[in-house]
Enzyme design. Sequence first.
Site, short mmCIF file in Angstrom:
data_model
loop_
_atom_site.label_atom_id
_atom_site.label_comp_id
_atom_site.label_asym_id
_atom_site.label_seq_id
_atom_site.Cartn_x
_atom_site.Cartn_y
_atom_site.Cartn_z
N ASN A 1 -1.58 -10.93 7.63
CA ASN A 1 -2.51 -9.70 8.38
C ASN A 1 -3.84 -10.15 7.89
OD1 ASN A 1 -2.84 -7.03 8.87
ND2 ASN A 1 -3.94 -7.05 6.86
N GLU A 2 -4.82 -10.13 8.64
CA GLU A 2 -6.39 -10.35 8.57
C GLU A 2 -6.41 -11.81 7.68
OE1 GLU A 2 -8.14 -6.80 7.35
OE2 GLU A 2 -7.90 -5.89 9.44
N HIS B 1 0.89 -9.18 4.15
CA HIS B 1 -0.09 -8.58 4.10
C HIS B 1 -0.97 -8.45 2.71
CE1 HIS B 1 -1.99 -4.52 6.38
NE2 HIS B 1 -2.62 -4.75 5.35
N GLN C 1 0.83 -1.24 -0.01
CA GLN C 1 -0.06 0.04 0.03
C GLN C 1 0.91 1.17 0.07
OE1 GLN C 1 -2.64 -1.87 3.32
NE2 GLN C 1 -3.93 -0.48 2.49
C1 BGC Z 1 -6.13 -3.60 6.31
C2 BGC Z 1 -5.51 -2.47 5.53
C3 BGC Z 1 -6.41 -1.46 5.25
C4 BGC Z 1 -7.34 -1.07 6.18
C5 BGC Z 1 -8.14 0.29 6.06
C6 BGC Z 1 -7.36 -3.48 7.07
O1 BGC Z 1 -8.31 -4.18 7.10
O2 BGC Z 1 -5.33 -4.55 7.07
O3 BGC Z 1 -4.78 -3.10 4.74
O4 BGC Z 1 -5.96 -0.44 4.29
O5 BGC Z 1 -7.89 -2.12 6.90
O6 BGC Z 1 -9.66 -0.35 5.25
#
Ligand code: BGC
Length: 427
Positions: free
Chosen positions: A159-160, A115, A21
């Site tokens: 991540n997530e 990520h 990002q």
């Molecule tokens: C993610 C980010 C995203 C942010 C805002 C999170 O779920 O890890 O990559 O930019 O939310 O939407």
Amino acid sequence: MTDTLRFPDGFLFGASISAHQTEGGNTNSDWWWWEHIESTPCREPSGDACDFYHRGPADVAMLADLGLNSFRFGIEWARIEPAEGEFSRAALAHYRGLLDACHERGVVPIVTFHHFTVPRWLHELGGFAYDRFPSLFERYCDRAAAALGDRIGYACTINEPQGLGSSGWLLGINPPGHTDDRDGAQRAVDNLLEAHRRGAAAIRARAGVPTGVTLALPDLQYEDGAQPGTSSLEIESKVSDWFLELARESRDDFIGVQTYTRFRYGPEGARSPGHDWSDTTRELYETDETTQMGYEFYPQALGGAIRRANRSCPGVPILVTESGIATGNDEKRIAYIDRALREVTACLGDGIDVRGYMYWSLLDNFEWALGYGPTFGLVGVDRQTFARQPRPSASWLGAVARAKLLPIHGEVARSAGGAGTQSLQSV
Ligand code: BGC
């Protein structure tokens, strides 16, 4: 003034970003490919992003000058292993330089190994649904931890992960863009669980650093008469429970908690603004009650998320690895962070071991399919020159971090006013 608004010594105050990002030019990743296909929901390509790949040390210095003492950023698998089994010494040296910049400024680096993006070669083999995904991730973690581990403060594996199967195989909003592919989604989720287990073990064995997973835990609230259903958010929430269970069983060193809002369900179904979050063609606008993402302005969600993680994994330290708001109104950002941090102090008061708070995001950056529309940053980025413009919220959070104390109520609106001059002396 009571001590309830005070943070313990050693509490980490920082900001988060991810590699894809912000770095720019991540041409060897699946997302770069995805952004350049006409038919995908992406509004624009990531391009040079924030040019963070070249400006990282200067951004670390800026973050430290603001008063923050930790920084969560990502390392990019597509750069570190550009072809299967070929590891780039230059890419690893690049990230080592960034870690050194953190240490030079007394900033604790929190490093995300994965990520959302995978290298193109792995995408072509099937990405998260490929049966060798867990072992390939384990090897990548092992190599990266061997090269960087002695400089890392905290390591986040994936991540997530709870959303990757549904967004890529059910909703079609992430690569590989499948819709309603339930088998694919299940394989992706199973592989991600196994990848976290193996990756975390590899990082711990190599580097001995505290290692955990970062999970999106939106506050799902059911009113009387509401029937829990099978919306994508509810499915992801179930998957988050599996990751929390795994974290408990495999004795993860911390849980990374991330949340942005709540989603409410009534007898007629979803009733919060923003529950259509997966519609990437939606109009982006904010009101007093909502954010640019269309989410309800509800920073209190953080308390629910921390308590949920703590219920599932009692006693395991918690790091808030993402909490933030996309807004064009920086006073609203300050109000959001202030309220979210009050939730943290309440959780600390209840004896929950919260170790830090990372605001998402340090910089305005590439918000995936939504492109550069939403502005989450403490710091604005000029899209032509990449010049950084810290907002009042950046100085405000830095002042809180230095004082380890939140302003008493009533001070918030006043301190939001003067750019860069906030002080907590009045507290
Ligand atoms: C993610 C980010 C995203 C942010 C805002 C999170 O779920 O890890 O990559 O930019 O939310 O939407």
